[in-house]
Enzyme design. Structure first.
Site, short mmCIF file in Angstrom:
data_model
loop_
_atom_site.label_atom_id
_atom_site.label_comp_id
_atom_site.label_asym_id
_atom_site.label_seq_id
_atom_site.Cartn_x
_atom_site.Cartn_y
_atom_site.Cartn_z
N CYS A 1 -1.75 9.10 2.67
CA CYS A 1 -1.63 8.54 1.32
C CYS A 1 -2.87 8.86 0.50
O CYS A 1 -2.82 8.87 -0.74
CB CYS A 1 -1.38 7.04 1.37
N GLU B 1 0.88 -1.16 0.00
CA GLU B 1 0.00 0.00 0.00
C GLU B 1 0.92 1.21 0.00
O GLU B 1 1.45 1.61 1.03
CB GLU B 1 -0.92 -0.02 1.22
#
Length: 501
Positions: free
Chosen positions: A287, A253
């Protein structure tokens, strides 16, 4: 010590705080929180052996019983939410509401995982052979290595840990060197849950603290079948090939460069509020932070003016104070990266129309507070295509929706995206195969702030991994396909004849 009571409540002792060579600073004022002992690289083999021994015991425990451990852990998180949330804010600089929200994510994934512990389902499959049936079964994988980033020091680990544990695995966790105290606190809370169960072995979780060399030892170890890593794309480029070289598995990720498209039919007040939270929250260090905004030319001036007014009213300051909505950047390097991107944008196709400057340097000379920035762009240049982990929002005009979707997708990252529109044709196009190419595509909400019920992750250089909800649990297990013959015959698949006397 200023935070002695907080640390004591979370089981962090003087031995954790004052005996090591890793100096942990709080980004709030730059002061030293602790000096933590790092894990010697040469200890990794012993740590992995202990984790494997715990796995051997834990995999024999029925999965609903494994779920009981996570239920107890979740209850303990509820009791420690305020303290752990405050520690998250201390280590990362995010506002207290976000620190508490991160612990709530931990609680939510525990609740989800408890349910999953009774739903590790496999398929029953029709066989082409008479007197046969097929099924798939799911089995524990082994030792799971977790590498987490500073910006979500506990939530992302818990996404992995809760699922990995109910699936029957043990864990080795390497937190960011910038946020090891929250990891030690989580280890203490989980261990107290383990201590309440007579069939949960010790060493289900090992926290290892250190830098790149220690991370490499974890990633390259042949007896760790899965590495789940959260961080930058650059980190993923290192981790992915190293794990693949030994035929291990990864859940990656990585970076995001997330966009919002605002169409003429959009509720502009809704879009403004979503944009400000998504771009300013966690000082742009998520993110999923909003970095690019494509606004239809007919509403561009109105919405950008509204954004500037909202940005002027964002309270920047100490994240532990209730009125603050944006705390500091994590460190000096983050500030310098932000300034470098702003300079590149202004030398090219951009114009900084709000913010970007450092503030409170006289009050906090060792901390890095900034005003969130808005930069107008004439075209999507290279600086806009890359992820800068800071509160910079690039805004651009567009004429038609297809062009806006093309611009959104014209980056190497593919994590999160959103559209603001009340036209069903526009929203359905955005969600179709011809629309957003991201792992997360939202309608009338921002790109930031995912719920744990859905699988979290993205495509392209975001890494392709999925964590948290949906069927992400399968990533922590191995699948076996079984064929059972309950007849007295032995027919072969595909009608093959192979007769022997």
């Amino acid at each position: 010590m200023q935070y002695e009571t907080l640390f004591r409540d979370l089981g962090i002792t003087a031995n954790h705080l004052n005996t090591g060579d890793l100096i942990v600073h709080t980004p709030i004022d730059g002061s030293v929180l602790a000096k933590v002992t790092q894990t010697p690289v040469q200890d990794m083999n012993v740590i992995v052996q202990r984790a494997h021994h715990a796995f051997d015991q834990w995999q024999k425990v029925p999965s609903p019983r494994r779920g009981e451990l996570i239920r107890i852990f979740g209850e303990k998180l509820r009791r420690n939410k305020d303290s752990l949330g405050q520690l998250v804010s201390l280590e990362t600089g995010k506002i207290l509401q976000e620190g508490l929200g991160e612990v709530q994510e931990m609680i939510d994934i525990c609740d989800f995982a408890v349910g999953i512990s009774r739903q590790l389902y496999g398929l029953t499959i029709a066989s082409e052979r008479p007197g046969h049936r097929m099924q798939e079964t799911w089995h524990p994988l082994g030792v799971v290595g977790v590498i987490s980033a500073f910006n979500f020091p506990v939530a992302v680990w818990s996404w992995n840990a809760a699922l990995a544990l109910v699936c029957g695995n043990s864990l080795i966790w390497k937190p960011s060197e910038k946020s090891p105290l929250t990891a030690l606190a989580c280890q203490n809370i989980l261990q107290s849950a383990i201590d309440e169960m007579d069939d949960a072995p010790d060493n289900l979780l090992h926290v290892i603290i250190g830098g790149t060399e220690l991370g490499t030892a974890l990633v390259e170890h042949p007896n760790i079948p899965l590495i789940s890593a959260t961080g930058s794309t650059a980190m993923g480029r290192q981790v992915g090939p190293k794990v693949a070289e030994r035929f291990g598995r990864t859940i990656l990720e990585l970076g995001g460069n997330n966009a919002m498209i605002v169409t003429p039919s959009a509720n502009l007040e809704l879009a403004k509020r979503a944009a400000v939270f998504s771009a300013v929250g966690t000082a742009g260090q998520r993110c999923t932070s909003l970095r690019r905004m494509f606004i239809h030319e007919s509403i561009y001036d109105q919405l950008v003016s509204s954004l500037i007014r909202a940005y002027e009213n964002v309270p920047v300051g100490n994240p532990l104070e209730d009125e603050t909505l944006m705390g500091p950047l994590i460190d000096q390097a983050a500030f310098e990266n932000m300034q470098a991107s702003l300079e590149i944008a202004e030398r090219g196709e951009g114009k900084n129309i709000h913010g970007g400057e450092r503030v409170f340097s006289d009050v906090y000379p060792d901390a890095y507070y900034v005003r969130p920035a808005i930069v107008e762009m004439d075209e999507q240049s290279e600086v806009m295509r890359r992820e800068t982990f800071a509160p910079i929002l690039y805004v651009m005009k567009y004429k038609n929706l297809e062009d806006a979707i093309t611009l959104q997708n014209d980056v190497t990252q593919g994590l999160s995206s959103c559209i603001f529109s009340t036209d069903v044709r526009e929203t359905e196009l955005f969600l179709s195969s011809r629309g957003s190419d991201c792992g997360i595509a939202n309608v009338n909400i921002g790109p930031s702030g995912a719920e744990i019920g859905g699988a979290f992750g993205g495509e392209k250089e975001t890494g392709g991994g999925r964590e948290a909800g949906s069927d992400a649990w399968r990533g922590y297990m191995r699948r076996a396909t079984n064929t059972i013959n309950y007849s007295d015959e032995l027919p072969l698949a595909q009608g093959i004849k192979f007769d022997i006397s």
